[in-house]
Write a protein that holds these residues in place. Structure first.
Motif, PDB file in Angstrom:
ATOM      1  N   ARG A 243     -23.042  82.306  40.500  1.00  0.00           N
ATOM      2  CA  ARG A 243     -23.202  81.267  39.475  1.00  0.00           C
ATOM      3  C   ARG A 243     -24.331  80.290  39.806  1.00  0.00           C
ATOM      4  O   ARG A 243     -24.781  79.567  38.916  1.00  0.00           O
TER       5      ARG A 243
ATOM      6  N   TRP B 117     -21.818  72.651  36.579  1.00  0.00           N
ATOM      7  CA  TRP B 117     -20.648  73.518  36.744  1.00  0.00           C
ATOM      8  C   TRP B 117     -19.399  72.664  36.932  1.00  0.00           C
ATOM      9  O   TRP B 117     -18.385  72.873  36.280  1.00  0.00           O
TER      10      TRP B 117
ATOM     11  N   VAL C  51     -16.195  72.431  34.347  1.00  0.00           N
ATOM     12  CA  VAL C  51     -14.841  72.811  34.769  1.00  0.00           C
ATOM     13  C   VAL C  51     -13.838  71.720  34.422  1.00  0.00           C
ATOM     14  O   VAL C  51     -12.724  71.984  33.984  1.00  0.00           O
TER      15      VAL C  51
ATOM     16  N   LEU D 228     -19.359  77.148  30.063  1.00  0.00           N
ATOM     17  CA  LEU D 228     -19.145  78.048  31.194  1.00  0.00           C
ATOM     18  C   LEU D 228     -19.253  79.510  30.771  1.00  0.00           C
ATOM     19  O   LEU D 228     -19.355  80.394  31.605  1.00  0.00           O
TER      20      LEU D 228
ATOM     21  N   ASN E   2     -14.559  88.503  36.251  1.00  0.00           N
ATOM     22  CA  ASN E   2     -15.568  87.624  36.841  1.00  0.00           C
ATOM     23  C   ASN E   2     -16.845  88.430  37.070  1.00  0.00           C
ATOM     24  O   ASN E   2     -17.023  89.039  38.100  1.00  0.00           O
TER      25      ASN E   2
ATOM     26  N   VAL F 246     -15.168  80.014  34.937  1.00  0.00           N
ATOM     27  CA  VAL F 246     -14.797  78.862  35.746  1.00  0.00           C
ATOM     28  C   VAL F 246     -15.056  79.117  37.224  1.00  0.00           C
ATOM     29  O   VAL F 246     -15.508  78.243  37.945  1.00  0.00           O
ATOM     30  N   LYS F 247     -14.794  80.330  37.666  1.00  0.00           N
ATOM     31  CA  LYS F 247     -14.926  80.683  39.080  1.00  0.00           C
ATOM     32  C   LYS F 247     -16.068  81.668  39.277  1.00  0.00           C
ATOM     33  O   LYS F 247     -16.509  82.321  38.334  1.00  0.00           O
ATOM     34  N   SER F 248     -16.515  81.782  40.507  1.00  0.00           N
ATOM     35  CA  SER F 248     -17.598  82.700  40.833  1.00  0.00           C
ATOM     36  C   SER F 248     -17.363  83.277  42.220  1.00  0.00           C
ATOM     37  O   SER F 248     -16.830  82.602  43.091  1.00  0.00           O
TER      38      SER F 248
ATOM     39  N   ASP G 141     -13.375  84.106  43.875  1.00  0.00           N
ATOM     40  CA  ASP G 141     -12.954  83.059  42.933  1.00  0.00           C
ATOM     41  C   ASP G 141     -13.234  81.655  43.437  1.00  0.00           C
ATOM     42  O   ASP G 141     -12.354  80.801  43.484  1.00  0.00           O
TER      43      ASP G 141
ATOM     44  N   PHE H 120     -14.837  77.850  43.299  1.00  0.00           N
ATOM     45  CA  PHE H 120     -15.149  76.818  42.320  1.00  0.00           C
ATOM     46  C   PHE H 120     -15.392  75.513  43.065  1.00  0.00           C
ATOM     47  O   PHE H 120     -14.796  75.266  44.114  1.00  0.00           O
TER      48      PHE H 120
ATOM     49  N   PHE I 193     -16.276  73.650  48.202  1.00  0.00           N
ATOM     50  CA  PHE I 193     -15.682  74.678  47.355  1.00  0.00           C
ATOM     51  C   PHE I 193     -14.259  74.983  47.798  1.00  0.00           C
ATOM     52  O   PHE I 193     -13.944  74.949  48.982  1.00  0.00           O
TER      53      PHE I 193
ATOM     54  N   TYR J 241     -11.474  78.310  47.092  1.00  0.00           N
ATOM     55  CA  TYR J 241     -11.558  79.728  46.763  1.00  0.00           C
ATOM     56  C   TYR J 241     -10.193  80.333  47.051  1.00  0.00           C
ATOM     57  O   TYR J 241      -9.336  79.710  47.685  1.00  0.00           O
TER      58      TYR J 241
END
Length: 177
Positions: free
Chosen positions: A22, A83, A87, A99, A112, A118-120, A141, A143, A168, A170
């Motif tokens: 992302r 981002w 979110v 997003l 994904n 929302v998540k990457s 996941d 964010f 982050f 995850y």
């Protein structure tokens, strides 16, 4: 019996790259990262003589922290800030819609792909002594939960570029060699 290592080279703390689906511009400006720790805790069991401890039943991961050198156009700072704002949608639902949430897969689970949603997913690639990819830590996941402030100062005598921190959360990470 455990396998003994045949590679006696030390891990270099300066040879790595961070790839986030992302945040494509962040990769070029990473200054520091941490390899997050793992925790399981323990359970205390009482006995008439002394307490006995048993291994915990839930694994938790520490937060993933990244320090970024800010580029002149503030591209990486804007990417991560947008981002985080999207979110949390602090003003309207259109921010969340920016997003571009992915379609759902089987069982209603979000797909994904291409760093949308929302998540990457992301990877911390650690290079060996020959500067080749050696170990990859794959985060699932991710964010952002925090974008740190950036200090600008006109009283400095050197031209050290400003930095900012990103934190982050995850779901898990795996280490691949």
């Amino acid at each position: 019996m455990a396998n003994l290592t045949t590679n006696t080279n030390f891990l270099s703390p300066v040879e790595f790259k961070l790839v986030l689906n992302r945040l494509p511009n962040v990769e070029f400006f990473v200054k520091t990262v941490n390899v997050p720790g793992l925790n399981s805790g323990s359970v205390e069991r009482s006995t008439p003589f002394k307490n006995i401890y048993e291994p915990g039943d839930r694994l938790t991961y520490d937060e993933f922290n990244v320090t970024i050198i800010c580029d002149e156009d503030m591209t990486s700072f804007r990417e991560i800030s947008e981002w985080l704002v999207a979110v949390t949608s602090p003003d309207n639902f259109a921010q969340y819609a920016s997003l571009k949430p992915p379609t759902s897969g089987s069982g209603g689970e979000p797909v994904n792909q291409e760093g949308k949603g929302v998540k990457s997913d992301g990877s911390l690639v650690i290079l060996n002594s020959n500067k080749n990819a050696n170990v990859s830590i794959k985060f699932e996941d991710m964010f952002p939960i925090s974008v740190g402030s950036m200090q600008l100062d006109t009283s400095g005598t050197d031209l050290t570029p400003p930095t900012f921190d990103i934190t982050f959360k995850y779901n898990k990470y795996t280490i691949e060699v």
